[in-house]
Design an enzyme around this catalytic site. Structure first.
Site, PDB file in Angstrom:
ATOM      1  N   HIS A 113     -50.654 -12.910  10.143  1.00 38.76           N
ATOM      2  CA  HIS A 113     -49.394 -13.193  10.824  1.00 38.76           C
ATOM      3  C   HIS A 113     -49.321 -12.375  12.116  1.00 38.76           C
ATOM      4  CE1 HIS A 113     -46.991 -14.773   7.106  1.00 38.76           C
ATOM      5  NE2 HIS A 113     -48.225 -15.278   7.169  1.00 38.76           N
TER       6      HIS A 113
ATOM      7  N   GLU B 283     -47.035 -10.393  13.342  1.00 37.01           N
ATOM      8  CA  GLU B 283     -46.572  -9.009  13.189  1.00 37.01           C
ATOM      9  C   GLU B 283     -47.635  -8.123  12.520  1.00 37.01           C
ATOM     10  OE1 GLU B 283     -42.956 -11.746  12.929  1.00 37.01           O
ATOM     11  OE2 GLU B 283     -45.007 -11.716  12.160  1.00 37.01           O
TER      12      GLU B 283
ATOM     13  N   CYS C 124     -41.477 -12.179   8.061  1.00 35.54           N
ATOM     14  CA  CYS C 124     -41.422 -12.526   6.645  1.00 35.54           C
ATOM     15  C   CYS C 124     -41.444 -11.238   5.811  1.00 35.54           C
ATOM     16  CB  CYS C 124     -42.603 -13.420   6.280  1.00 35.54           C
ATOM     17  SG  CYS C 124     -44.192 -12.544   6.250  1.00 35.54           S
TER      18      CYS C 124
ATOM     19  N   CYS D  99     -44.593  -9.086   6.328  1.00 39.85           N
ATOM     20  CA  CYS D  99     -44.618  -8.388   7.609  1.00 39.85           C
ATOM     21  C   CYS D  99     -43.525  -7.323   7.679  1.00 39.85           C
ATOM     22  CB  CYS D  99     -44.460  -9.385   8.749  1.00 39.85           C
ATOM     23  SG  CYS D  99     -45.837 -10.559   8.885  1.00 39.85           S
TER      24      CYS D  99
END
Length: 288
Positions: free
Chosen positions: A52, A54, A81, A84
């Site tokens: 992801h 992040e 999310c 993250c």
């Protein structure tokens, strides 16, 4: 901190993600005004569910600053999310900014785990300063379902593919007309304004979004300013609307309007089309 400037950079990362075939998330980590990490998600192209935006930003920043990222700010196009958010928690980052929330995505019908960044920190007994809705309108375009569907269809499309997509849109438009049973066999074509109203109905827009600037019994000219998924997809993919719209919508709209009267035709002024103009100049004409 100029969150708008940093979010603009994150948005460009998210667009790059979509062009590559990923999910459209961008993230930055900043410390003392310096961008320490700038990246986007690659979970699809790298077959890595943890890739992801992040998570990748934290890895990049940690490789430069070490595992303690206290004093850093993370800026992301979408609310992180839970995976993250937890990584942000353990990294020591104490400020975060995002544009589009998990709640917003759930309303779009996307699959999200409904646990906020703020809740993760509350459960861990730590505080985080959160800046929400930064460049919200621009970020929301990235996660608009109609835009994302268009991006998926248009990504890497050449003229042959655009022609195929245009054929499918033509077929779909005519089918929509027939299923709506808009015009019965007994009804009589009432003129160019009827065709304009059909255009509005098909696009589900108002006359205020496509105001008429000139009209007579043979021609109606209007300036379309409505939200357009095709326009937004072209901007994300760096595609020329003058090419894409000629294949995708001009012929399909003419085919739709000809269901009212075979002499009706739809045209577009390609010298005045978005994003090269503030509106798309379009017209419906009655051919002799």
């Amino acid at each position: 901190m100029d969150f708008h400037r940093y979010m603009s950079i994150a948005i460009e990362e998210a667009k790059l993600s979509l062009r590559e075939g990923n999910s459209g998330f961008g993230a930055l980590i900043i410390k003392d005004g310096e961008i320490i990490a700038k990246t986007h998600d690659t979970d699809i192209t790298e077959d890595d569910p943890t890739a992801h935006a992040e998570m990748k930003a934290i890895r990049i920043a940690s490789s430069r600053l070490g595992k303690d990222l206290s004093g850093c700010v993370i800026v992301s196009t979408h609310e992180p999310c839970p995976m993250c958010s937890t990584a942000i928690f353990w990294s020591g980052i104490d400020q975060a900014a995002y544009g589009y929330s998990i709640k917003d995505s759930l309303k779009q019908g996307r699959t999200r785990i409904d646990i906020s960044l703020e809740e993760i920190f509350q459960r861990g007994g730590k505080n985080i300063e959160i800046h929400k809705d930064i460049l919200y309108a621009d970020c929301s375009v990235l996660y608009n379902k109609a835009v994302r569907d268009k991006v998926k269809k248009l990504r890497n499309a050449d003229e042959t593919k655009l022609q195929e997509i245009g054929d499918a849109i033509c077929e779909k438009s005519v089918k929509w007309f027939k299923e709506k049973n808009i015009k019965s066999k007994e009804s009589k074509f009432s003129g160019i304004r009827e065709a304009y109203n059909l255009f509005l109905e098909k696009l589900e827009i108002t006359a205020e979004e496509a105001p008429v600037i000139k009209e007579d019994e043979y021609k109606i000219v209007f300036h379309s300013k409505n939200f357009c998924p095709t326009l937004e997809a072209c901007k994300i993919l760096n595609m020329d609307t003058r090419l894409v719209c000629r294949h995708l919508t001009e012929r399909a709209t003419s085919e739709l309007l000809r269901q009212l009267n075979p002499k009706v035709n739809f045209k577009r002024n390609y010298d005045k089309i978005r994003p090269y103009s503030s509106y798309c100049e379009e017209m419906i004409v009655m051919e002799n």
